[in-house]
Write an enzyme that holds these catalytic residues in place. Structure first.
Site, PDB file in Angstrom:
ATOM      1  N   HIS A 212     -16.373  44.661  82.168  1.00 33.75           N
ATOM      2  CA  HIS A 212     -17.660  44.724  82.884  1.00 33.75           C
ATOM      3  C   HIS A 212     -17.625  43.993  84.227  1.00 33.75           C
ATOM      4  O   HIS A 212     -18.560  44.097  85.015  1.00 33.75           O
ATOM      5  CB  HIS A 212     -18.803  44.184  82.017  1.00 33.75           C
ATOM      6  N   CYS A 333     -24.517  27.602  89.427  1.00 30.23           N
ATOM      7  CA  CYS A 333     -23.413  27.295  88.509  1.00 30.23           C
ATOM      8  C   CYS A 333     -23.655  25.965  87.804  1.00 30.23           C
ATOM      9  O   CYS A 333     -22.858  25.043  87.871  1.00 30.23           O
ATOM     10  CB  CYS A 333     -22.094  27.305  89.256  1.00 30.23           C
TER      11      CYS A 333
HETATM   12  N1  PLP Z   1     -13.016  34.107  82.563  1.00 23.12           N
HETATM   13  C1  PLP Z   1     -13.692  34.162  83.727  1.00 23.12           C
HETATM   14  C2  PLP Z   1     -13.028  33.647  84.968  1.00 23.12           C
HETATM   15  C3  PLP Z   1     -14.982  34.680  83.759  1.00 23.12           C
HETATM   16  O1  PLP Z   1     -15.638  34.728  84.919  1.00 23.12           O
HETATM   17  C4  PLP Z   1     -15.570  35.152  82.559  1.00 23.12           C
HETATM   18  C5  PLP Z   1     -16.946  35.633  82.538  1.00 23.12           C
HETATM   19  O2  PLP Z   1     -17.781  35.229  83.320  1.00 23.12           O
HETATM   20  C6  PLP Z   1     -14.807  35.105  81.383  1.00 23.12           C
HETATM   21  C7  PLP Z   1     -13.542  34.565  81.426  1.00 23.12           C
HETATM   22  C8  PLP Z   1     -15.336  35.622  80.085  1.00 23.12           C
HETATM   23  O3  PLP Z   1     -15.540  37.003  80.172  1.00 23.12           O
HETATM   24  P1  PLP Z   1     -16.535  37.750  79.157  1.00 23.12           P
HETATM   25  O4  PLP Z   1     -17.818  36.950  79.177  1.00 23.12           O
HETATM   26  O5  PLP Z   1     -16.702  39.102  79.719  1.00 23.12           O
HETATM   27  O6  PLP Z   1     -15.909  37.716  77.824  1.00 23.12           O
END
Ligand code: PLP
Length: 404
Positions: A212, A333
């Site tokens: 996504h 953030c």
């Molecule tokens: N790693 C990073 C750098 C991210 O920005 C995110 C989500 O914001 C994730 C991992 C985790 O992804 P997800 O929430 O789609 O599992």
């Protein structure tokens, strides 16, 4: 100028689902509903679609088909990578030390903390004021018990891009002198629209993606797992994904992931040019019109779409709420129970500035008009917030609410 007034500037949180991905997914939510493990027509169609998607992903990553594992997203890929590699080597008595950085996403940090409960030592490397990890420091941290290094490719808050190929070289050289193999994982969740994902050029053994973030559906992701990397599946069940990720495949999600990834790779240059130009317009506009505003992260080595700004004398949650009231989606953030971001803390950003941090991440559908509109709203909102709540009441504007 578009007649809509909603301006979406939070593409790092999630990108718009691409029409091509949605279209490609629809048959697998309809007549091609079969379970890929079965053997009738709709099942074979689903199986073919999964293998076709695997080929597409492998082409983008420059890897073998067998090295692509479909998962439920970035978080699952990261958990599988970190725990899967660490536990496999602990079981084989090869060590119990992991190296990562202080600015990783919580999926990495919390997986590392989880390992600490099982007897692992974890080194959380510091970063410089721009959010960069020093490749020499990574290599120095690798020792005779190290079983994994995990360093993110690009940071989700400030957008800093790590020198991954250099990190990989430094780790490999150090591992050679120790006479061991130390797998390198990278969280590349924020990277696909902006950066080359070729795993050999990056020099990584594992790489995590979340669909996504690049125009695919939510709840779908990819783990790249280099051949012969020690790995203990973290999910027990059926034999799907060559015993590395049990569970019936999310066929539509996998199809959407592959279509979106192929397009993200094909359109990378256009994306970087368009988003980079809009991001610079935004940052330059903020700097010239709003005093006490600083860009965080690396000035050059940063994601093309990321503008992370700290505003003096403003609280981020109030700022995001005020922008939301003006139909502009952006991100603070900070956590729900207010805490400064661990990324900004690691970069040494003073608390007074970290409080007022705003992440604006542009995307392909944003326009110059939207950026200019955002700039004029920001000017008014920042002035109002700096003047305090009584000022917003005097001007009749709604007081900014906390997003928590
Ligand atoms: N790693 C990073 C750098 C991210 O920005 C995110 C989500 O914001 C994730 C991992 C985790 O992804 P997800 O929430 O789609 O599992």
């Amino acid at each position: 100028m578009k007649d809509k007034r909603f301006v979406y500037l939070d593409h790092a949180a999630t990108a718009v689902l691409r029409a091509e991905a949605r279209e490609a997914m629809l048959p697998y939510l309809g007549e091609r509903f079969g379970n890929p493990s079965a053997s009738y027509v709709s099942a074979r169609q689903a199986q073919r679609a999964v293998e076709e998607a695997r080929r597409t992903v492998a082409e983008v990553l420059g890897c073998r088909l067998s090295e692509v594992v479909f998962t439920s997203g970035g978080t699952e890929s990261i958990n599988a990578a970190i725990k899967g590699v660490a536990f496999a080597q602990q079981l084989a008595h090869l060590g119990n030390h992991v190296v990562t950085s202080a600015i990783e996403h919580h999926a990495v940090l919390h997986s590392s903390q989880y390992l600490e409960r099982f007897g692992f030592d974890v080194t959380y490397l510091p970063v410089d004021a721009c959010g960069l990890v020093d490749p020499a420091a990574v290599a120095e941290a690798v020792g005779p018990r190290t079983v994994l290094v995990s360093i993110m490719l690009a940071n989700n808050e400030v957008g800093t891009i790590q020198p991954m190929a250099e990190i990989a070289q430094a780790v490999k050289a150090r591992a050679r002198t120790l006479g061991r193999r130390v797998p390198l994982h990278t969280d590349a969740v924020q990277a696909p629209c902006s950066l080359d994902l070729n795993v050999d050029r990056l020099g990584v053994d594992l790489l995590s993606l979340s669909a996504h973030k690049f125009g695919g559906p939510k709840g779908a992701g990819v783990l790249y797992l280099r051949r012969a990397t020690p790995f203990l599946s973290q999910q027990s069940g059926g034999g799907q994904e060559r015993q590395r990720r049990a569970g019936t495949e999310n066929v539509a999600g996998i199809v959407g992931t592959a279509v979106a990834l192929r397009l993200a790779a094909a359109e990378r240059e256009t994306y970087v040019r368009h988003c980079g130009r809009l991001r610079d317009r935004l940052v330059d506009g903020i700097r010239s019109a709003i005093p006490g505003a600083d860009l965080s992260g690396h000035p050059q080595s940063r994601l093309a779409n990321n503008a992370h700004i700290t505003f003096e004398g403003v609280e981020a949650d109030a700022l995001v709420a005020a922008l939301d009231a003006a139909d502009i989606a952006a991100s603070a953030c900070t956590s729900a129970v207010w805490e400064p971001s661990h990324v900004l803390v690691a970069m040494g950003v003073p608390l007074a500035r970290a409080i007022g941090s705003l992440r604006l991440t542009v995307g392909p559908e944003n326009t110059d008009e939207e950026i200019d509109h955002t700039l004029s709203v920001l000017r008014v909102v920042i002035d109002r917030l700096r003047a305090g709540p009584s000022a917003s009441l005097r001007t009749g504007a709604a007081p900014a609410a906390s997003t928590s």
